[in-house]
Scaffold this motif. Structure first.
Motif, PDB file in Angstrom:
ATOM      1  N   TYR A  61      -5.224  -3.565  -1.414  1.00 25.74           N
ATOM      2  CA  TYR A  61      -6.274  -2.597  -1.084  1.00 25.74           C
ATOM      3  C   TYR A  61      -7.628  -3.297  -0.955  1.00 25.74           C
ATOM      4  O   TYR A  61      -8.382  -3.081   0.015  1.00 25.74           O
ATOM      5  CB  TYR A  61      -6.315  -1.527  -2.168  1.00 25.74           C
ATOM      6  N   ALA A  86       2.357   1.784  -7.008  1.00 28.70           N
ATOM      7  CA  ALA A  86       1.418   2.702  -7.647  1.00 28.70           C
ATOM      8  C   ALA A  86      -0.002   2.145  -7.546  1.00 28.70           C
ATOM      9  O   ALA A  86      -0.200   0.926  -7.527  1.00 28.70           O
ATOM     10  CB  ALA A  86       1.804   2.900  -9.113  1.00 28.70           C
ATOM     11  N   LYS A  87      -0.974   3.039  -7.500  1.00 31.05           N
ATOM     12  CA  LYS A  87      -2.351   2.623  -7.226  1.00 31.05           C
ATOM     13  C   LYS A  87      -2.995   1.821  -8.354  1.00 31.05           C
ATOM     14  O   LYS A  87      -4.092   1.257  -8.163  1.00 31.05           O
ATOM     15  CB  LYS A  87      -3.196   3.848  -6.883  1.00 31.05           C
ATOM     16  N   ASP A  88      -2.344   1.744  -9.504  1.00 36.47           N
ATOM     17  CA  ASP A  88      -2.888   0.924 -10.583  1.00 36.47           C
ATOM     18  C   ASP A  88      -2.134  -0.396 -10.749  1.00 36.47           C
ATOM     19  O   ASP A  88      -2.430  -1.165 -11.662  1.00 36.47           O
ATOM     20  CB  ASP A  88      -2.879   1.701 -11.902  1.00 36.47           C
ATOM     21  N   TYR A  91      -0.852  -3.494  -5.541  1.00 34.68           N
ATOM     22  CA  TYR A  91      -1.570  -2.492  -4.736  1.00 34.68           C
ATOM     23  C   TYR A  91      -3.060  -2.805  -4.713  1.00 34.68           C
ATOM     24  O   TYR A  91      -3.699  -2.789  -3.650  1.00 34.68           O
ATOM     25  CB  TYR A  91      -1.347  -1.096  -5.294  1.00 34.68           C
ATOM     26  N   LEU A  92      -3.630  -3.095  -5.870  1.00 34.02           N
ATOM     27  CA  LEU A  92      -5.067  -3.355  -5.955  1.00 34.02           C
ATOM     28  C   LEU A  92      -5.455  -4.577  -5.132  1.00 34.02           C
ATOM     29  O   LEU A  92      -6.492  -4.571  -4.446  1.00 34.02           O
ATOM     30  CB  LEU A  92      -5.473  -3.542  -7.419  1.00 34.02           C
ATOM     31  N   ASP A 136     -13.562   1.495   3.612  1.00 37.83           N
ATOM     32  CA  ASP A 136     -12.437   2.019   2.831  1.00 37.83           C
ATOM     33  C   ASP A 136     -11.289   2.270   3.808  1.00 37.83           C
ATOM     34  O   ASP A 136     -11.267   3.271   4.522  1.00 37.83           O
ATOM     35  CB  ASP A 136     -12.843   3.313   2.131  1.00 37.83           C
ATOM     36  N   GLY A 174      -7.050   2.220   5.181  1.00 39.48           N
ATOM     37  CA  GLY A 174      -5.705   2.623   4.779  1.00 39.48           C
ATOM     38  C   GLY A 174      -4.664   2.061   5.717  1.00 39.48           C
ATOM     39  O   GLY A 174      -4.981   1.285   6.634  1.00 39.48           O
ATOM     40  N   LEU A 232       0.808  -1.212   0.000  1.00 41.82           N
ATOM     41  CA  LEU A 232       0.000   0.000   0.000  1.00 41.82           C
ATOM     42  C   LEU A 232       0.848   1.273   0.000  1.00 41.82           C
ATOM     43  O   LEU A 232       0.428   2.306  -0.538  1.00 41.82           O
ATOM     44  CB  LEU A 232      -0.930   0.002   1.219  1.00 41.82           C
ATOM     45  N   GLN A 233       2.026   1.197   0.589  1.00 42.44           N
ATOM     46  CA  GLN A 233       2.856   2.386   0.732  1.00 42.44           C
ATOM     47  C   GLN A 233       3.705   2.679  -0.506  1.00 42.44           C
ATOM     48  O   GLN A 233       3.888   3.838  -0.882  1.00 42.44           O
ATOM     49  CB  GLN A 233       3.762   2.234   1.949  1.00 42.44           C
TER      50      GLN A 233
END
Length: 471
Positions: free
Chosen positions: A256, A246-248, A252-253, A266, A268, A242-243
């Motif tokens: 998340y 990249a969010k894509d 990460y997905l 939601d 974090g 998560l840190q």
């Protein structure tokens, strides 16, 4: 003051051990040749093992199984728990204990190649002579990175293993996207210390990487397969995904979505607990296990999966019960590279078996002798003063393993000493006395004589230790 306390602890620990198990021999060791501090440790030997008397071992099968207590024969190696102790069962159905040397192959430097020609003439001559030597000292196997193709051409090879690197090779391919290296990576070379198990491309790469293993599926002398080596299974993998990613990115997905589902909101990084970290580490690790073993078992349903070679401290997977619970679901034998300890920690061995329910195999361990003339500055194994001290380390360490009914063998790292002039090797394999033979194929006989003390009494020693537990 700290050094005095350490010496006193070693002294009293040795005294207690001597009273319980027999006379021990003090051995000095240090981390490597660049460290000035020496500490004293105690070594137990077969000769001084209280109450044990050497005896004749059972006859051996053609695979070096013990010709006693025969079980069902499947034509391939497998495992079975018999009267509370785990054994590998050889293709003929006999209990088997795997004692191997890692990287059993000729050195590739110019000096090593010239020495091979002078001593043995050809690779075939080398293999015949050195296999005979290994067997004479009680070894019966070849660990990872060995001359498998050469061995398979002989009528009666050592029981061998095969290592393939689906994640390692995939990672190498991915580096090309980043110009050949990552901006931030751990010592194994993985970006942010994260194997990329969630990548769709990795699934495709596993298929391509493991396909060649079909050639081994009918060979009874193959013990089983390793996939990769010392992958970084950090307990804080959830935070790292998560840190740093990249969010894509698929990693990460996956992290998340997993955390949101677990928390029901939601969430974090600030919402992560230690329980979350443990649970995600199991999910992360199992994703790798599922992808690798599903392909491996389809390509070769006959042979064992020996795992991905966990790494000893300071890696965190060896103290993570969730990792071991997953390992027990997918591995036939759990492989562990064991460094930075004088001897096995019996409490830790107990934890491994309770968490996984599987037997384990120590797949790397060694100690370096300062009388070898090598710098001995690199590598995870400690330094001792002499080759006989190396042998004492071997005896003490393996006696500790044999106490555990879940230990089914060990692989000494490695066959031959490093050649400091061979700069094509990685830095940890460049300047050290790790082998049972030197750079010129001369045997370290003081070490080997002590390896034989244990190797040729393994079955009797297991009976001895099991009887102790039952009394």
């Amino acid at each position: 003051m700290k050094r005095i306390i350490t010496i006193l602890v070693c002294f009293f620990t040795g005294a207690i051990l001597s009273a319980q198990t027999g006379k021990t021999i003090p051995v000095k060791a240090r981390e490597n040749s660049t460290v000035e501090k020496w500490d004293t440790y105690q070594a137990l030997t077969v000769e001084n093992l209280k109450g044990f008397k050497k005896g004749k071992e059972p006859a051996l099968s053609k695979f070096s199984g013990y010709k006693v207590n025969r079980q069902d024969a499947t034509g391939f190696f497998r495992t079975e728990q018999i009267a509370g102790r785990w054994w590998i069962i050889d293709p003929e159905g006999y209990p088997f204990h795997h004692r191997a040397v890692v990287a059993y192959e000729p050195g590739r430097s110019e000096k090593q190649q010239l020495a091979l020609q002078e001593k043995f003439g050809t690779r075939t001559g080398w293999l015949e002579a050195e296999t005979k030597r290994l067997r004479s000292y009680g070894f019966n196997g070849a660990g990872a990175w060995s001359a498998v193709k050469d061995m398979r051409m002989t009528e009666s090879p050592l029981v061998y293993t095969v290592i393939v690197n689906p994640m390692g090779n995939y990672n190498h391919e991915q580096k090309k996207k980043y110009g050949g290296s990552y901006r931030i990576a751990g010592w194994q070379g993985y970006r942010f210390n994260l194997p990329m198990v969630f990548d769709k491309e990795f699934e495709e790469y596993v298929e391509r990487s493991l396909a060649p293993l079909a050639e081994y599926k009918d060979d009874p002398y193959l013990l089983g397969y390793f996939t990769d080596n010392e992958l970084p299974w950090y307990t804080d993998a959830l935070d790292r995904h998560l840190q740093y990613l990249a969010k894509d990115e698929p990693g990460y997905l996956a992290a998340y979505e997993w955390l949101n589902k677990r928390k029901g909101k939601d969430a974090g990084i600030e919402d992560i607990t230690e329980e979350d970290r443990q649970a995600f580490s199991a999910y992360f690790f199992e994703t790798y296990m599922q992808k690798v073993t599903s392909v491996l078992r389809r390509i070769d349903p006959n042979h064992m999966y020996l795992g991905c070679r966990f790494n000893q401290e300071p890696r965190q997977e060896l103290t993570n019960p969730e990792i071991f619970r997953v390992a027990g679901q997918y591995m036939d034998i759990i492989s562990i590279n064991h460094y930075r300890k004088w001897e096995p920690d019996q409490n830790q061995l107990q934890e491994w078996r309770e968490w996984s329910g599987r037997p384990f195999l120590i797949t790397e361990w060694y100690v370096k002798g300062e009388d070898s003339g090598l710098p001995n500055a690199t590598g995870a194994g400690w330094n001792v003063e002499t080759q006989d001290d190396r042998g004492l380390f071997y005896e003490n360490f393996t006696l500790g393993l044999l106490r555990s009914p879940y230990s089914v063998g060990w692989h000494w790292f490695r066959y031959q000493d490093n050649d400091p002039e061979d700069l094509s090797t990685d830095p940890s394999n460049r300047d050290s006395n790790k082998g049972i033979v030197d750079r010129d194929y001369n045997p370290w006989t003081d070490l080997l004589n002590r390896t034989r003390n244990v190797n040729n009494q393994v079955y009797n020693l297991t009976r001895f230790f099991d009887a102790q537990k039952n009394n």
